[in-house]
Design a protein around this motif. Structure first.
Motif, PDB file in Angstrom:
ATOM      1  N   LEU A 172      45.871  52.522 -37.753  1.00 34.50           N
ATOM      2  CA  LEU A 172      46.202  51.561 -38.932  1.00 34.50           C
ATOM      3  C   LEU A 172      47.036  50.282 -38.295  1.00 34.50           C
ATOM      4  N   LEU A 173      48.121  50.859 -37.252  1.00 39.24           N
ATOM      5  CA  LEU A 173      48.962  49.772 -36.560  1.00 39.24           C
ATOM      6  C   LEU A 173      48.033  49.153 -35.553  1.00 39.24           C
ATOM      7  N   ARG A 174      48.453  47.730 -35.599  1.00 42.18           N
ATOM      8  CA  ARG A 174      47.961  46.777 -34.556  1.00 42.18           C
ATOM      9  C   ARG A 174      48.447  47.189 -33.368  1.00 42.18           C
ATOM     10  N   GLU A 175      47.848  46.632 -32.032  1.00 44.27           N
ATOM     11  CA  GLU A 175      48.464  46.951 -30.908  1.00 44.27           C
ATOM     12  C   GLU A 175      49.707  46.151 -30.628  1.00 44.27           C
ATOM     13  N   ASP A 176      49.856  44.993 -31.211  1.00 45.43           N
ATOM     14  CA  ASP A 176      51.148  44.204 -31.059  1.00 45.43           C
ATOM     15  C   ASP A 176      52.261  44.849 -31.672  1.00 45.43           C
ATOM     16  N   ILE A 177      52.083  45.347 -32.838  1.00 44.23           N
ATOM     17  CA  ILE A 177      53.050  46.237 -33.580  1.00 44.23           C
ATOM     18  C   ILE A 177      53.617  47.392 -32.931  1.00 44.23           C
ATOM     19  N   LEU A 178      52.655  48.106 -32.443  1.00 40.42           N
ATOM     20  CA  LEU A 178      52.524  49.306 -31.619  1.00 40.42           C
ATOM     21  C   LEU A 178      53.717  49.211 -30.404  1.00 40.42           C
ATOM     22  N   GLY A 179      53.273  48.086 -29.631  1.00 40.82           N
ATOM     23  CA  GLY A 179      54.271  47.681 -28.609  1.00 40.82           C
ATOM     24  C   GLY A 179      55.641  47.490 -29.166  1.00 40.82           C
ATOM     25  N   ARG A 180      55.763  46.778 -30.048  1.00 40.36           N
ATOM     26  CA  ARG A 180      57.046  46.290 -30.518  1.00 40.36           C
ATOM     27  C   ARG A 180      57.793  47.787 -31.137  1.00 40.36           C
ATOM     28  N   MET A 181      57.214  48.574 -31.907  1.00 34.68           N
ATOM     29  CA  MET A 181      57.727  49.823 -32.012  1.00 34.68           C
ATOM     30  C   MET A 181      58.245  50.645 -31.053  1.00 34.68           C
ATOM     31  N   THR A 182      57.162  50.472 -29.870  1.00 36.39           N
ATOM     32  CA  THR A 182      57.995  51.570 -28.924  1.00 36.39           C
ATOM     33  C   THR A 182      59.011  50.615 -28.315  1.00 36.39           C
ATOM     34  N   VAL A 183      59.173  49.490 -28.297  1.00 35.56           N
ATOM     35  CA  VAL A 183      60.688  48.835 -27.687  1.00 35.56           C
ATOM     36  C   VAL A 183      61.811  49.308 -28.502  1.00 35.56           C
ATOM     37  N   LEU A 184      61.423  49.393 -29.896  1.00 28.87           N
ATOM     38  CA  LEU A 184      62.599  50.008 -31.010  1.00 28.87           C
ATOM     39  C   LEU A 184      62.869  51.471 -30.604  1.00 28.87           C
ATOM     40  N   GLY A 185      61.732  52.060 -30.208  1.00 23.75           N
ATOM     41  CA  GLY A 185      62.215  53.497 -29.821  1.00 23.75           C
ATOM     42  C   GLY A 185      62.880  53.647 -28.755  1.00 23.75           C
ATOM     43  N   ARG A 186      62.614  52.638 -27.557  1.00 25.04           N
ATOM     44  CA  ARG A 186      63.644  52.921 -26.575  1.00 25.04           C
ATOM     45  C   ARG A 186      64.996  52.529 -26.856  1.00 25.04           C
ATOM     46  N   ARG A 187      65.138  51.506 -27.540  1.00 19.30           N
ATOM     47  CA  ARG A 187      66.412  50.956 -28.135  1.00 19.30           C
ATOM     48  C   ARG A 187      66.988  52.104 -28.953  1.00 19.30           C
ATOM     49  N   THR A 188      66.486  52.862 -29.974  1.00 20.58           N
ATOM     50  CA  THR A 188      67.029  53.883 -30.590  1.00 20.58           C
ATOM     51  C   THR A 188      67.417  54.994 -29.627  1.00 20.58           C
ATOM     52  N   ASP A 189      66.772  55.287 -28.363  1.00 18.04           N
ATOM     53  CA  ASP A 189      66.919  56.211 -27.638  1.00 18.04           C
ATOM     54  C   ASP A 189      68.152  55.989 -26.852  1.00 18.04           C
ATOM     55  N   ARG A 190      68.256  54.612 -26.772  1.00 17.23           N
ATOM     56  CA  ARG A 190      69.824  54.414 -25.802  1.00 17.23           C
ATOM     57  C   ARG A 190      70.952  54.497 -26.698  1.00 17.23           C
ATOM     58  N   TYR A 191      70.821  54.188 -27.821  1.00 18.51           N
ATOM     59  CA  TYR A 191      71.944  54.321 -29.058  1.00 18.51           C
ATOM     60  C   TYR A 191      72.097  55.876 -29.107  1.00 18.51           C
ATOM     61  N   LEU A 192      70.979  56.675 -29.055  1.00 21.34           N
ATOM     62  CA  LEU A 192      71.285  58.231 -29.147  1.00 21.34           C
ATOM     63  C   LEU A 192      72.149  58.697 -27.981  1.00 21.34           C
ATOM     64  N   GLN A 193      71.685  58.140 -27.050  1.00 17.56           N
ATOM     65  CA  GLN A 193      72.475  58.724 -25.744  1.00 17.56           C
ATOM     66  C   GLN A 193      73.820  58.118 -25.877  1.00 17.56           C
ATOM     67  N   LYS A 194      74.093  57.017 -26.274  1.00 23.26           N
ATOM     68  CA  LYS A 194      75.333  56.433 -26.322  1.00 23.26           C
ATOM     69  C   LYS A 194      76.360  57.416 -27.323  1.00 23.26           C
ATOM     70  N   VAL A 195      75.737  57.808 -28.458  1.00 28.76           N
ATOM     71  CA  VAL A 195      76.405  58.698 -29.302  1.00 28.76           C
ATOM     72  C   VAL A 195      76.512  60.104 -28.907  1.00 28.76           C
ATOM     73  N   CYS A 196      75.635  60.471 -27.972  1.00 26.60           N
ATOM     74  CA  CYS A 196      75.940  61.843 -27.432  1.00 26.60           C
ATOM     75  C   CYS A 196      77.063  61.835 -26.549  1.00 26.60           C
ATOM     76  N   SER A 197      77.206  60.701 -25.527  1.00 28.06           N
ATOM     77  CA  SER A 197      78.281  60.502 -24.664  1.00 28.06           C
ATOM     78  C   SER A 197      79.436  60.497 -25.215  1.00 28.06           C
ATOM     79  N   LEU A 198      79.520  60.002 -26.655  1.00 30.15           N
ATOM     80  CA  LEU A 198      80.734  59.624 -27.356  1.00 30.15           C
ATOM     81  C   LEU A 198      81.216  60.906 -27.829  1.00 30.15           C
ATOM     82  N   GLN A 199      80.214  61.836 -28.097  1.00 32.82           N
ATOM     83  CA  GLN A 199      80.491  62.992 -28.833  1.00 32.82           C
ATOM     84  C   GLN A 199      81.120  64.054 -27.557  1.00 32.82           C
TER      85      GLN A 199
END
Length: 281
Positions: A172-199
């Motif tokens: 259903l999703l276009r290739e350009d949207i998939l690429g951008r969602m992948t970028v958001l996924g990496r950003r979310t992972d960085r935020y998650l790692q930041k939160v874990c380090s703060l914990q």
């Protein structure tokens, strides 16, 4: 078509959605991401990182023609409506592009908030290690732990959504949207790692505070011990000469009382010197 509705008003757009959606909702299978044959279904607990508060469920329906947001709470609905109106900017944005921009907007200011929270925790750590912690330190540490736990759950679910969206099983999703969602996924992972380090930092802070309490208790017990040791020989002398036997020569001596006073003073002075020599004082 694009719409933002409360959960209870889902029937208003029933003719626009696949009937399988209501089956999923009825069976409470509204978790993370589902890619069915003709539509995608996303569900997450929205949490306002900057303002706090409680989490509210948001369900997103996407097919080739429609994009619907269903919110459990009016506060979440107001946020989503405002975000959609701002992103459209007076004209209707493509559904998939709007979905990407909506999720990107969720992270606006998050890193700045996490860095500010980290600065507060580091400041609290310095205060505790310097022995200047106040009585509200346990309450502040508990509040930081609760906040980081909410943030961890929030980013974990978003990270799972972006990860599963990347598979795009129904195409259903276009290739350009998939690429951008992948970028958001990496950003979310960085935020998650930041939160874990703060914990981990808060956990160390809690241990440091408990260590400070233990040190303070040890200091108090040391004072009690020193006082006890100082008065123990004086108690012995008092008990010994308080027996008042007839044949105790010191009782009849002119210098008996001054001698006992001098002996007591010398004994206390000697013990104090010994304690200072051992650096117990």
């Amino acid at each position: 078509m694009q719409a933002v509705l409360l959960w209870k008003d889902m029937a208003q757009v029933a003719d626009k959605m696949d009937p399988a959606v209501f089956q999923y909702v009825g069976e409470r299978q509204t978790e993370s991401f589902e890619a069915l044959e003709h539509f995608d279904l996303l569900a997450f607990d929205w949490y306002d990182v900057r303002k706090g508060g409680k989490s509210e469920k948001v369900l997103v329906y996407l097919d080739q023609e429609d994009l619907f947001f269903f919110c459990r709470d009016e506060a979440a609905a107001q946020y989503v409506r405002g975000a959609v109106q701002e992103l459209n900017g007076g004209s209707v944005t493509d559904n998939q592009q709007l979905l990407y921009r909506f999720f990107a907007g969720l992270f606006k200011g998050d890193m700045a908030y996490l860095e500010k929270l980290e600065a507060k925790i580091n400041e609290g750590e310095g205060i505790i290690l310097e022995g200047r912690a106040k009585d509200d330190a346990p309450r502040r540490i508990a509040a930081w732990r609760r906040e980081l736990l909410r943030l961890k759950r929030y980013y974990e679910q978003l990270d799972a959504i972006f990860d599963e969206m990347g598979d795009n099983d129904n195409g259903l999703l276009r290739e350009d949207i998939l690429g951008r969602m992948t970028v958001l996924g990496r950003r979310t992972d960085r935020y998650l790692q930041k939160v874990c380090s703060l914990q981990e930092l808060v956990a160390q802070l809690r241990e440091a505070y408990q260590s400070q309490l233990a040190i303070q208790q040890n200091d108090l017990m040391r004072v009690f011990t020193i006082v006890t040791v100082l008065f123990l020989p004086l108690t012995l002398i008092t008990g010994w000469f308080g027996m008042n036997f007839v044949n105790m020569p010191e009782l009849q001596s002119e210098w008996g009382y001054p001698a006992i006073i001098a002996a007591s003073v010398l004994l206390v002075a000697g013990l104090l010197w010994f304690f200072r020599h051992k650096k117990w004082l």
